[in-house]
Motif scaffolding. Structure first.
Motif, PDB file in Angstrom:
ATOM      1  N   ALA A 180       0.667  -1.282   0.041  1.00  0.00           N
ATOM      2  CA  ALA A 180       0.097  -0.049   0.039  1.00  0.00           C
ATOM      3  C   ALA A 180       0.923   1.093  -0.045  1.00  0.00           C
ATOM      4  O   ALA A 180       0.560   2.252  -0.604  1.00  0.00           O
ATOM      5  N   ILE A 181       1.837   1.226   0.691  1.00  0.00           N
ATOM      6  CA  ILE A 181       2.769   2.450   0.914  1.00  0.00           C
ATOM      7  C   ILE A 181       3.663   2.710  -0.254  1.00  0.00           C
ATOM      8  O   ILE A 181       3.686   3.638  -1.041  1.00  0.00           O
ATOM      9  N   GLU A 182       4.583   1.656  -0.669  1.00  0.00           N
ATOM     10  CA  GLU A 182       5.441   1.564  -1.605  1.00  0.00           C
ATOM     11  C   GLU A 182       4.904   1.756  -3.287  1.00  0.00           C
ATOM     12  O   GLU A 182       5.421   2.345  -3.810  1.00  0.00           O
ATOM     13  N   ALA A 183       3.851   0.986  -3.223  1.00  0.00           N
ATOM     14  CA  ALA A 183       3.255   0.622  -4.709  1.00  0.00           C
ATOM     15  C   ALA A 183       1.847   1.671  -4.945  1.00  0.00           C
ATOM     16  O   ALA A 183       1.866   2.320  -5.780  1.00  0.00           O
ATOM     17  N   GLY A 184       1.012   1.094  -3.872  1.00  0.00           N
ATOM     18  CA  GLY A 184      -0.314   1.890  -4.087  1.00  0.00           C
ATOM     19  C   GLY A 184      -0.229   3.508  -3.969  1.00  0.00           C
ATOM     20  O   GLY A 184      -0.850   4.256  -4.929  1.00  0.00           O
ATOM     21  N   LEU A 185       0.614   4.253  -3.247  1.00  0.00           N
ATOM     22  CA  LEU A 185       0.866   5.502  -3.189  1.00  0.00           C
ATOM     23  C   LEU A 185       1.420   6.173  -4.405  1.00  0.00           C
ATOM     24  O   LEU A 185       1.249   7.109  -4.988  1.00  0.00           O
ATOM     25  N   LEU A 186       2.582   5.151  -4.673  1.00  0.00           N
ATOM     26  CA  LEU A 186       3.568   5.591  -5.924  1.00  0.00           C
ATOM     27  C   LEU A 186       2.611   5.668  -7.106  1.00  0.00           C
ATOM     28  O   LEU A 186       2.742   6.516  -8.013  1.00  0.00           O
ATOM     29  N   LEU A 187       2.044   4.566  -7.248  1.00  0.00           N
ATOM     30  CA  LEU A 187       1.448   4.330  -8.653  1.00  0.00           C
ATOM     31  C   LEU A 187      -0.074   5.503  -8.636  1.00  0.00           C
ATOM     32  O   LEU A 187      -0.243   6.181  -9.554  1.00  0.00           O
ATOM     33  N   GLY A 188      -0.630   5.646  -7.470  1.00  0.00           N
ATOM     34  CA  GLY A 188      -1.515   6.788  -7.385  1.00  0.00           C
ATOM     35  C   GLY A 188      -0.841   8.099  -7.795  1.00  0.00           C
ATOM     36  O   GLY A 188      -1.327   9.020  -8.706  1.00  0.00           O
ATOM     37  N   ALA A 189       0.298   8.775  -7.227  1.00  0.00           N
ATOM     38  CA  ALA A 189       0.934   9.664  -7.336  1.00  0.00           C
ATOM     39  C   ALA A 189       1.273   9.649  -8.886  1.00  0.00           C
ATOM     40  O   ALA A 189       1.257  10.906  -9.527  1.00  0.00           O
ATOM     41  N   ALA A 190       1.813   8.711  -9.690  1.00  0.00           N
ATOM     42  CA  ALA A 190       2.146   8.687 -10.946  1.00  0.00           C
ATOM     43  C   ALA A 190       1.085   9.056 -11.775  1.00  0.00           C
ATOM     44  O   ALA A 190       1.020   9.564 -12.893  1.00  0.00           O
ATOM     45  N   TYR A 191      -0.364   8.435 -11.408  1.00  0.00           N
ATOM     46  CA  TYR A 191      -1.477   8.850 -12.448  1.00  0.00           C
ATOM     47  C   TYR A 191      -1.776  10.214 -12.193  1.00  0.00           C
ATOM     48  O   TYR A 191      -2.008  10.788 -12.954  1.00  0.00           O
ATOM     49  N   LYS A 192      -1.707  10.682 -10.842  1.00  0.00           N
ATOM     50  CA  LYS A 192      -2.196  12.250 -10.621  1.00  0.00           C
ATOM     51  C   LYS A 192      -1.054  13.061 -11.431  1.00  0.00           C
ATOM     52  O   LYS A 192      -1.416  14.047 -12.121  1.00  0.00           O
ATOM     53  N   TRP A 193       0.066  12.597 -11.412  1.00  0.00           N
ATOM     54  CA  TRP A 193       1.181  13.473 -11.982  1.00  0.00           C
ATOM     55  C   TRP A 193       0.891  13.503 -13.454  1.00  0.00           C
ATOM     56  O   TRP A 193       1.225  14.727 -14.223  1.00  0.00           O
ATOM     57  N   SER A 194       0.745  12.394 -14.071  1.00  0.00           N
ATOM     58  CA  SER A 194       0.731  12.358 -15.459  1.00  0.00           C
ATOM     59  C   SER A 194      -0.620  12.791 -16.096  1.00  0.00           C
ATOM     60  O   SER A 194      -0.708  13.023 -17.365  1.00  0.00           O
ATOM     61  N   GLY A 195      -1.397  12.431 -15.353  1.00  0.00           N
ATOM     62  CA  GLY A 195      -2.905  12.538 -15.827  1.00  0.00           C
ATOM     63  C   GLY A 195      -3.515  11.472 -16.671  1.00  0.00           C
ATOM     64  O   GLY A 195      -4.835  11.504 -17.456  1.00  0.00           O
ATOM     65  N   ASN A 196      -2.757  10.341 -16.877  1.00  0.00           N
ATOM     66  CA  ASN A 196      -3.077   9.209 -17.577  1.00  0.00           C
ATOM     67  C   ASN A 196      -2.924   7.943 -16.967  1.00  0.00           C
ATOM     68  O   ASN A 196      -1.961   7.802 -16.026  1.00  0.00           O
ATOM     69  N   LEU A 197      -3.213   6.927 -17.566  1.00  0.00           N
ATOM     70  CA  LEU A 197      -2.972   5.381 -17.136  1.00  0.00           C
ATOM     71  C   LEU A 197      -1.689   4.979 -17.682  1.00  0.00           C
ATOM     72  O   LEU A 197      -1.225   3.959 -17.119  1.00  0.00           O
ATOM     73  N   TRP A 198      -1.167   5.545 -18.738  1.00  0.00           N
ATOM     74  CA  TRP A 198       0.094   4.890 -19.415  1.00  0.00           C
ATOM     75  C   TRP A 198       1.093   4.756 -18.387  1.00  0.00           C
ATOM     76  O   TRP A 198       1.959   3.874 -18.398  1.00  0.00           O
ATOM     77  N   VAL A 199       1.386   5.753 -17.561  1.00  0.00           N
ATOM     78  CA  VAL A 199       2.610   5.969 -16.793  1.00  0.00           C
ATOM     79  C   VAL A 199       2.576   4.831 -15.733  1.00  0.00           C
ATOM     80  O   VAL A 199       3.219   3.839 -15.583  1.00  0.00           O
ATOM     81  N   PRO A 200       1.263   4.729 -14.760  1.00  0.00           N
ATOM     82  CA  PRO A 200       1.247   3.611 -13.829  1.00  0.00           C
ATOM     83  C   PRO A 200       1.086   2.453 -14.354  1.00  0.00           C
ATOM     84  O   PRO A 200       1.839   1.479 -13.866  1.00  0.00           O
ATOM     85  N   ILE A 201       0.598   1.958 -15.662  1.00  0.00           N
ATOM     86  CA  ILE A 201       0.636   0.976 -16.267  1.00  0.00           C
ATOM     87  C   ILE A 201       1.921   0.365 -16.679  1.00  0.00           C
ATOM     88  O   ILE A 201       2.479  -0.705 -16.213  1.00  0.00           O
ATOM     89  N   GLY A 202       2.860   1.482 -16.941  1.00  0.00           N
ATOM     90  CA  GLY A 202       4.347   1.114 -17.269  1.00  0.00           C
ATOM     91  C   GLY A 202       5.150   0.780 -16.271  1.00  0.00           C
ATOM     92  O   GLY A 202       5.732  -0.248 -16.006  1.00  0.00           O
TER      93      GLY A 202
END
Length: 269
Positions: A180-202
């Motif tokens: 939850a901490i290392e991946a859930g927060l990171l992937l959520g932040a990546a989604y918010k930062w990029s505004g799309n799903l491509w970055v967290p999917i990658g």
């Protein structure tokens, strides 16, 4: 940027949130079934099709029920942002394993591997990344973010994502909290930062594949075959992650927090 203009009455939001989450979970299960049927049919070149279908169904769902096309699937950024995510996910896991090795808790050895099995694993982890990111970020994070704000969305979606792994082999409360901490927060932040799903999917895709099929470590408690390297870990579970894999390592948690803070700081700018 993610479209937040569609304000709804609370009861409509609850119906949309619950219905979307249930349908996303059902679709993910269907996605896995299609993937396995394709594999059993001996058509490896079609293993990418289930992931494409799932993304298409997500786009159509948003169009039908939210009356707009999803802004988090911009085709013009498909290649560039997916590659960026792949680079981040690969670098993250290399840094994690390298740190554990530098601390004297792991040794790597070259291993024999099969290219067809590597391709199968690559497509498997693409399916996992697409399914889990659409559900966790495209549905849960996005809808909470639009209604309650980014911090609530980050925490809630991260906890749901992390403790969704509680039933995995060799899992524990700590392993789920770590994810939850290392991946859930990171992937959520990546989604918010990029505004799309491509970055967290990658990121998700490269993270799992690098961890499992390059370094030969357990992925969320699941052991894989056909690895480029065999990694022997010998040290405290809090450092190595134990049988669950490096996702239960404090090293991964610390690196995840650092990357998350970097992404969120850039969101604010």
């Amino acid at each position: 940027m993610i479209d937040t203009r569609h304000e709804r009455p609370l009861w409509k939001w609850i119906l949309l949130f619950v219905g979307s989450t249930i349908l996303a979970m059902f679709g993910y299960g269907l996605l896995q079934g299609i993937f396995l049927l394709t594999d059993e049919a001996g058509l490896p070149f079609l293993l990418i099709i289930p992931s494409i279908i799932y993304l298409g169904l997500y786009a159509l769902f948003v169009r039908w029920f939210e009356k707009r096309w999803p802004t988090d699937l911009p085709l013009r950024r498909l290649i560039s942002h997916t590659l960026l995510g792949l680079l981040v996910g690969f670098a993250f896991m290399v840094m994690t394993v390298s740190t554990i090795t530098a601390m004297g808790c792991a040794d790597e050895y070259w291993n024999d591997f099969s290219w067809p099995e590597q391709f199968w694993a690559l497509m498997l982890f693409l399916m996992v990344a697409v399914g889990e990111e659409v559900m966790s970020r495209g549905v849960i994070f996005r809808l909470i973010d639009e209604r309650w704000g980014t911090w609530v969305a980050l925490i809630v979606s991260a906890l749901i994502f992390g403790f969704g792994h509680i039933s995995n082999d060799n899992s524990s409360w700590w392993a789920s909290l770590a994810i939850a901490i290392e991946a859930g927060l990171l992937l959520g932040a990546a989604y918010k930062w990029s505004g799309n799903l491509w970055v967290p999917i990658g990121i998700h895709w490269a993270w799992n594949y690098t961890q499992g099929n390059i370094f030969g470590l357990a992925v969320s408690g699941n052991n894989l075959e056909s690895n480029v390297l065999t990694t022997i870990v010998d040290g405290p579970d809090i450092i190595t992650g134990g049988a669950f894999g490096p996702e239960a390592s404090i090293i991964t948690v610390i690196l995840g927090i650092v990357v998350t803070l970097v992404l969120l700081s850039n969101c604010r700018r």
